[in-house]
Design a protein around this motif. Sequence first.
Motif, PDB file in Angstrom:
ATOM      1  N   ASN A  12       3.352  30.855 -23.421  1.00 25.56           N
ATOM      2  CA  ASN A  12       4.392  31.306 -24.349  1.00 25.56           C
ATOM      3  C   ASN A  12       4.236  32.798 -24.625  1.00 25.56           C
ATOM      4  O   ASN A  12       3.119  33.304 -24.742  1.00 25.56           O
ATOM      5  N   LEU A  57       3.712  27.703 -17.648  1.00 21.41           N
ATOM      6  CA  LEU A  57       3.732  29.087 -18.111  1.00 21.41           C
ATOM      7  C   LEU A  57       3.230  29.183 -19.547  1.00 21.41           C
ATOM      8  O   LEU A  57       3.330  28.235 -20.323  1.00 21.41           O
ATOM      9  N   GLN A  89      10.688  32.457 -26.869  1.00 15.16           N
ATOM     10  CA  GLN A  89      11.027  31.622 -28.023  1.00 15.16           C
ATOM     11  C   GLN A  89      12.536  31.410 -28.071  1.00 15.16           C
ATOM     12  O   GLN A  89      13.305  32.364 -27.979  1.00 15.16           O
ATOM     13  N   PHE A 105      11.837  33.954 -15.463  1.00 12.34           N
ATOM     14  CA  PHE A 105      10.795  34.061 -16.486  1.00 12.34           C
ATOM     15  C   PHE A 105       9.403  33.756 -15.933  1.00 12.34           C
ATOM     16  O   PHE A 105       9.203  32.758 -15.245  1.00 12.34           O
ATOM     17  N   ASN A 165      15.269  24.220 -26.289  1.00 11.56           N
ATOM     18  CA  ASN A 165      14.175  24.825 -25.531  1.00 11.56           C
ATOM     19  C   ASN A 165      13.872  24.092 -24.224  1.00 11.56           C
ATOM     20  O   ASN A 165      13.429  24.696 -23.241  1.00 11.56           O
ATOM     21  N   TRP A 166      14.121  22.782 -24.196  1.00 10.80           N
ATOM     22  CA  TRP A 166      13.773  21.965 -23.036  1.00 10.80           C
ATOM     23  C   TRP A 166      14.420  22.467 -21.746  1.00 10.80           C
ATOM     24  O   TRP A 166      13.876  22.264 -20.651  1.00 10.80           O
ATOM     25  N   ASN A 220       7.251  31.642 -21.278  1.00 11.28           N
ATOM     26  CA  ASN A 220       8.238  30.900 -22.067  1.00 11.28           C
ATOM     27  C   ASN A 220       8.644  31.723 -23.285  1.00 11.28           C
ATOM     28  O   ASN A 220       7.830  31.930 -24.189  1.00 11.28           O
ATOM     29  N   LYS A 252      17.459  32.168 -17.256  1.00  6.33           N
ATOM     30  CA  LYS A 252      16.336  31.752 -16.408  1.00  6.33           C
ATOM     31  C   LYS A 252      16.562  32.184 -14.964  1.00  6.33           C
ATOM     32  O   LYS A 252      15.641  32.661 -14.285  1.00  6.33           O
ATOM     33  N   ILE A 304      14.722  25.364 -20.424  1.00  7.27           N
ATOM     34  CA  ILE A 304      14.050  26.410 -19.642  1.00  7.27           C
ATOM     35  C   ILE A 304      12.530  26.381 -19.800  1.00  7.27           C
ATOM     36  O   ILE A 304      11.830  27.164 -19.148  1.00  7.27           O
ATOM     37  N   TYR A 305      12.017  25.509 -20.663  1.00  6.82           N
ATOM     38  CA  TYR A 305      10.568  25.509 -20.916  1.00  6.82           C
ATOM     39  C   TYR A 305       9.805  25.027 -19.686  1.00  6.82           C
ATOM     40  O   TYR A 305      10.153  24.025 -19.071  1.00  6.82           O
ATOM     41  N   ASP A 306       8.759  25.766 -19.336  1.00 12.51           N
ATOM     42  CA  ASP A 306       7.927  25.443 -18.174  1.00 12.51           C
ATOM     43  C   ASP A 306       6.488  25.248 -18.656  1.00 12.51           C
ATOM     44  O   ASP A 306       5.864  26.178 -19.171  1.00 12.51           O
ATOM     45  N   THR A 307       5.970  24.046 -18.491  1.00 11.66           N
ATOM     46  CA  THR A 307       4.614  23.735 -18.968  1.00 11.66           C
ATOM     47  C   THR A 307       3.541  24.512 -18.209  1.00 11.66           C
ATOM     48  O   THR A 307       2.397  24.601 -18.669  1.00 11.66           O
TER      49      THR A 307
END
Length: 239
Positions: free
Chosen positions: A94, A92, A72, A67, A84-85, A70, A62, A87-90
């Motif tokens: 997928n 952005l 996979q 990024f 996944n939590w 997001n 990240k 680096i996951y950005d709500t």
Amino acid sequence: MNKKIKKNISVLIIGFLVLIFVFNQNLFRKLYNIINIDYENRISNVSGFCSDDSIGYLLSLKKKFSFKFNPQVINYEDSVPDSNWAIYDTNLKNNFDYKILLNYPSELYIKFTPAENYFYSKNTSKYAAGLSGIIFDLKVENIKFDSEIIIYRKNYGSKKKEIIYKKLFNEIIYNNQLIKIDFNTKKINNIYKPIMLEIHNLDKNKIQNINNIKIILKNEFDLKNFKIIDSYQNCYYIK
């Protein structure tokens, strides 16, 4: 409050502080780590850089690639929660054309060991695309087969078999010989339901000469089919 009471209170406070120090000798080390070691290194020490959750590797990607989507995240380690939590950005979207593979195995397989009149697998699979081979670990040099091998799973409490693969083997099977198979299926993927293997019409004495049976699986995310953007040990960022 007289001087004697004040003195006793002071002694109690000092004693309490001494006890804290004795029972937590790493207190100052922990404070030092919090102040001097950055967040990424601390969480890597806890969750692993490229092992277990592999949070350290995810955070490094990240930071390195900033990024704009997001990717996979695929973790081959069954015993850990979704990574996944980290680096996951709500905010952005997928883009699963880009994938991060964690704890990528050099070989994907399921091993079956004897259990009464069938063979039972303790390990499971999540990311197999089919079967590519079978290996018999024998107590003898070879066994003559004229038998059908069936791989299946059953729901708990049910006698109905969900057939995954079956084939008639009419040949001499040698110890630790790789017998190639080319069979595509994703039915073999299920980390919650164990898989069984039966050999029909094989003499009981011959079955007792089988230590275990290893099914080699096709990897759904075979690295040969992707471009490797970044890697560290058995963690990969691919497209």
